[in-house]
Write a protein that holds these residues in place. Sequence first.
Motif, PDB file in Angstrom:
ATOM      1  N   LYS A  79       0.837  -1.207   0.000  1.00  0.00           N
ATOM      2  CA  LYS A  79       0.000   0.000   0.000  1.00  0.00           C
ATOM      3  C   LYS A  79       0.874   1.260   0.000  1.00  0.00           C
ATOM      4  CE  LYS A  79      -4.258  -1.757   0.696  1.00  0.00           C
ATOM      5  NZ  LYS A  79      -3.870  -3.134   0.856  1.00  0.00           N
ATOM      6  N   VAL A  80       0.504   2.177  -0.883  1.00  0.00           N
ATOM      7  CA  VAL A  80       1.246   3.435  -0.948  1.00  0.00           C
ATOM      8  C   VAL A  80       0.643   4.432   0.028  1.00  0.00           C
ATOM      9  CG1 VAL A  80       1.847   5.388  -2.422  1.00  0.00           C
ATOM     10  CG2 VAL A  80       1.840   3.079  -3.357  1.00  0.00           C
ATOM     11  N   GLU A  81       1.476   5.074   0.780  1.00  0.00           N
ATOM     12  CA  GLU A  81       0.974   6.133   1.657  1.00  0.00           C
ATOM     13  C   GLU A  81       1.992   7.255   1.753  1.00  0.00           C
ATOM     14  OE1 GLU A  81       0.321   4.544   5.532  1.00  0.00           O
ATOM     15  OE2 GLU A  81       2.131   3.331   5.472  1.00  0.00           O
ATOM     16  N   GLU A  82       1.505   8.429   2.135  1.00  0.00           N
ATOM     17  CA  GLU A  82       2.403   9.573   2.236  1.00  0.00           C
ATOM     18  C   GLU A  82       3.070   9.578   3.607  1.00  0.00           C
ATOM     19  OE1 GLU A  82       1.646  13.709   0.488  1.00  0.00           O
ATOM     20  OE2 GLU A  82       1.360  13.981   2.639  1.00  0.00           O
ATOM     21  N   ARG A  83       4.398   9.704   3.578  1.00  0.00           N
ATOM     22  CA  ARG A  83       5.121   9.774   4.848  1.00  0.00           C
ATOM     23  C   ARG A  83       6.182  10.869   4.768  1.00  0.00           C
ATOM     24  NH1 ARG A  83       6.342   3.959   7.334  1.00  0.00           N
ATOM     25  NH2 ARG A  83       4.706   2.721   6.365  1.00  0.00           N
ATOM     26  N   VAL A  84       6.694  11.235   5.934  1.00  0.00           N
ATOM     27  CA  VAL A  84       7.781  12.228   5.979  1.00  0.00           C
ATOM     28  C   VAL A  84       9.104  11.463   6.011  1.00  0.00           C
ATOM     29  CG1 VAL A  84       8.827  14.117   7.276  1.00  0.00           C
ATOM     30  CG2 VAL A  84       6.334  13.911   7.132  1.00  0.00           C
ATOM     31  N   VAL A  85       9.856  11.556   4.935  1.00  0.00           N
ATOM     32  CA  VAL A  85      11.051  10.726   4.784  1.00  0.00           C
ATOM     33  C   VAL A  85      12.216  11.539   4.248  1.00  0.00           C
ATOM     34  CG1 VAL A  85       9.687   8.665   4.275  1.00  0.00           C
ATOM     35  CG2 VAL A  85      10.489  10.108   2.396  1.00  0.00           C
ATOM     36  N   ARG A  86      13.391  10.911   4.277  1.00  0.00           N
ATOM     37  CA  ARG A  86      14.524  11.431   3.534  1.00  0.00           C
ATOM     38  C   ARG A  86      15.369  10.238   3.075  1.00  0.00           C
ATOM     39  NH1 ARG A  86      19.493  12.195   5.143  1.00  0.00           N
ATOM     40  NH2 ARG A  86      20.183  11.203   7.056  1.00  0.00           N
ATOM     41  N   PHE A  87      16.330  10.495   2.196  1.00  0.00           N
ATOM     42  CA  PHE A  87      17.191   9.428   1.693  1.00  0.00           C
ATOM     43  C   PHE A  87      18.592   9.600   2.270  1.00  0.00           C
ATOM     44  CE2 PHE A  87      13.734   9.744  -1.269  1.00  0.00           C
ATOM     45  CZ  PHE A  87      13.427   8.423  -1.520  1.00  0.00           C
ATOM     46  N   ARG A  88      19.170   8.492   2.727  1.00  0.00           N
ATOM     47  CA  ARG A  88      20.547   8.554   3.251  1.00  0.00           C
ATOM     48  C   ARG A  88      21.551   8.389   2.124  1.00  0.00           C
ATOM     49  NH1 ARG A  88      21.510   4.652   8.236  1.00  0.00           N
ATOM     50  NH2 ARG A  88      23.480   5.792   8.374  1.00  0.00           N
ATOM     51  N   THR A  89      21.170   7.657   1.093  1.00  0.00           N
ATOM     52  CA  THR A  89      22.015   7.541  -0.091  1.00  0.00           C
ATOM     53  C   THR A  89      21.120   7.816  -1.291  1.00  0.00           C
ATOM     54  OG1 THR A  89      21.524   5.227  -0.539  1.00  0.00           O
ATOM     55  CG2 THR A  89      23.350   5.670   0.952  1.00  0.00           C
ATOM     56  N   ILE A  90      21.745   8.120  -2.407  1.00  0.00           N
ATOM     57  CA  ILE A  90      20.943   8.329  -3.611  1.00  0.00           C
ATOM     58  C   ILE A  90      21.433   7.399  -4.691  1.00  0.00           C
ATOM     59  CG2 ILE A  90      20.315   9.928  -5.421  1.00  0.00           C
ATOM     60  CD1 ILE A  90      20.364  12.153  -3.462  1.00  0.00           C
ATOM     61  N   GLY A  91      20.600   6.435  -5.037  1.00  0.00           N
ATOM     62  CA  GLY A  91      20.923   5.551  -6.140  1.00  0.00           C
ATOM     63  C   GLY A  91      19.693   5.500  -7.023  1.00  0.00           C
ATOM     64  N   ASP A  92      19.475   4.336  -7.627  1.00  0.00           N
ATOM     65  CA  ASP A  92      18.264   4.178  -8.420  1.00  0.00           C
ATOM     66  C   ASP A  92      17.025   4.192  -7.540  1.00  0.00           C
ATOM     67  OD1 ASP A  92      19.678   4.020 -10.643  1.00  0.00           O
ATOM     68  OD2 ASP A  92      19.062   1.998 -11.209  1.00  0.00           O
TER      69      ASP A  92
END
Lengths: 425, 301
Positions: free
Chosen positions: B237-250
């Motif tokens: 299930k897709v839901e909106e959350r408050v997130v960030r990325f620690r690495t950036i890949g694909d």
Amino acid sequence: MTKGKAPAYLDMDLLRFTTAGSVDDGKSTLIGRMLYDSKSIFTDQMEAIERASARMGGDEEVNLALLTDGLRAEREQGITIDVAYRYFATPKRKFIIADTPGHIQYTRNMVTGASTANLAIILVDARHGLVEQTCRHAFIASLLKIPHIVFCINKMDLVDHDEDRFEEIRDDLKAFCSKLEVNDIRFIPISALKGDNVVHKSTNMDWYQGSTLMYTLENIHISGDHNHVDCRFPVQYVVRPQTAEHPDFRGYAGRIAGGVFKKGDEVTLLPSGFTTKISSINTFDGEISEAFAPMSVTMCLEEDFDLSRGDMIVRTNNKPEVGQDIEMMVCWMGDAPLALNGKYAIKHTSKDVRCIVKEIKYKVDINTLHRMENDKVINMNDIGRISVRTTSPLFHDRYSRNRITGSLVIIDEATNKTVGAGMII
Amino acid sequence: MQSYSLTHLRELESESIFVFREVASQFENPVMLFSGGKDSIVMFHLARKAFWPAKVPFPLLHVDTGHNFPETIAFRDALVAETGVQLNVGSVQDAIDKGMSVEEKGFNASRNALQTATLLNSLEEGKYDAAMGGGRRDEEKARAKERFFSHRDEFGQWDPKNQRPELWNIFNGRKVMGEHFRVFPISNWTEMDIWQYILAENIKIPSLYFSHKRRVFERDGALLAECDYIKRRDDEKVEERVVRFRTIGDMTCTGAVESDADSLQKIIEEVAATRTTERGSRSDDKRSEAAMEDRKKQGYF
């Protein structure tokens, strides 16, 4: 730089150390302990080694040594085959560990790990005391001029935390080290497995009044480890932007190998011998008034003498040796033995030359320090004293005076492999 | 009396600058791999320092899988425009379209393996003799033994048993025709060093690293961004959350973490407190115990 409220990490410095110990000295456990107690092991790393421990069916719950055994080939054979670098930090310092295996055939790895270290930790098993490998590790540390040596007498829990046993081993080590050139030697009784005196002070050894290993690592004075007396600046790269903004800029880029250079200083250029002054010391962040080892900067000179890579800028009243006959201790790393009268390539600071091996003086028995004047075959992992003649002069200092201008590597011209590490005498 | 000592960040900076200058001196045609992630951004910043006031004397190479976050590509293009550096792009999509690579199938399909083929191909086409990458030794066990100058044979392969010992700061980049080197100027930096340096130097990074609202779904414990490149299972299930990325890949294999760190200072606090490595959110490393070692042998960075 203003201090005041700056975050602590802007005041941290960097200590590089190497760890030497035999297979069963508990070296991996010690490193695992330092990483674990300083909270540098992450849960996913921990889970990964738990999975691996379970698969290998070891009798311990979690084998901390697996943290430091990197490659699958090594894990399967249960050995370490190469120098591995580990990182951790405390609020005071960042640490880089060059973790080297201790088996006899891996002298070349220990030399490699020791070459960049400020400090060596040498592990001694309290049950066995000083053994051949301990001598070898101490000798290599002194040969590579590691400024600080810390002997950790490990497994104190297996000798009932006995003070007399610790003192006995310490006295043996002191006696042995008196034959070596080492300035700063320390001794700490520890149990890596139980954590005594590693990060936390032991409650089992009240008789020990000294610092824990971690406290020692955090507080040992290291800013004197670089040479800040003899000004040496090997030219590494010439910066010539030739842009509209900087049409005539000609800067000599490099990393300072010794001494303190200031704007306006009179300097001599090698090999030409011309004398001029430093007109500016530049960095991306602006001009600076002085620079010291190990800073990377770009220098401009008052007069344009067309220096290039391999040249050196030095203080006029303090010059290095300039010569083609170089005498050195060498640690051999090639598959084929060092060839008398053989020709090799040499890399020394930013200079590339060729050389011919003129003489093999002796080989050192690295367990007893005896000079073997009759055995002059220098094989892989052997250490010996040789002299070479180079195709053009090297601007060098004794290795004991400067680890940068006193060191060189020897390269096999056929395979391009690095086959020797040289420390100039 | 003044004490002549450097902070750890300045010493690392000086070491990396030294490595860049060695590369520019020892190789004829070097190139710098650029992914748009924080490590390659810091690496490029250090390269600019090494050659200032001259321009960086080598191009950047981006291996574009076609599955990048749009924010990464926008950031990359802005950086190129601002600094005037030359950028070359190797496209995995092109390789697939031309039939040189075959897409993985299934729910966990990723272009990570295909990236290696395009990378080797781009290096060969550009006749590059040294490729600099932002690999750090603290990232993963197989990287802990990596050299600054890592020798590759004519197939781009890494043989861990046949690497040259690296003593002091003397780097041996000699090679025969056809061989090349991978060079890792930020080998000795940790994730924390990178963040502290970004803060200390005020380096711009893509917005993905800061906490933001995003539509995500959970898979194998990781939060993946909703996007066209990932097939979802019915129960995801897709839901909106408050997130960030620690690495950036694909987008297909880079997991987000729930976080309210919306400033560099907060990110540093979060990294200091966190108990999993940054690669813990990368599903490409979870495939097997020696996943990284295997990929490196095949020529992956």
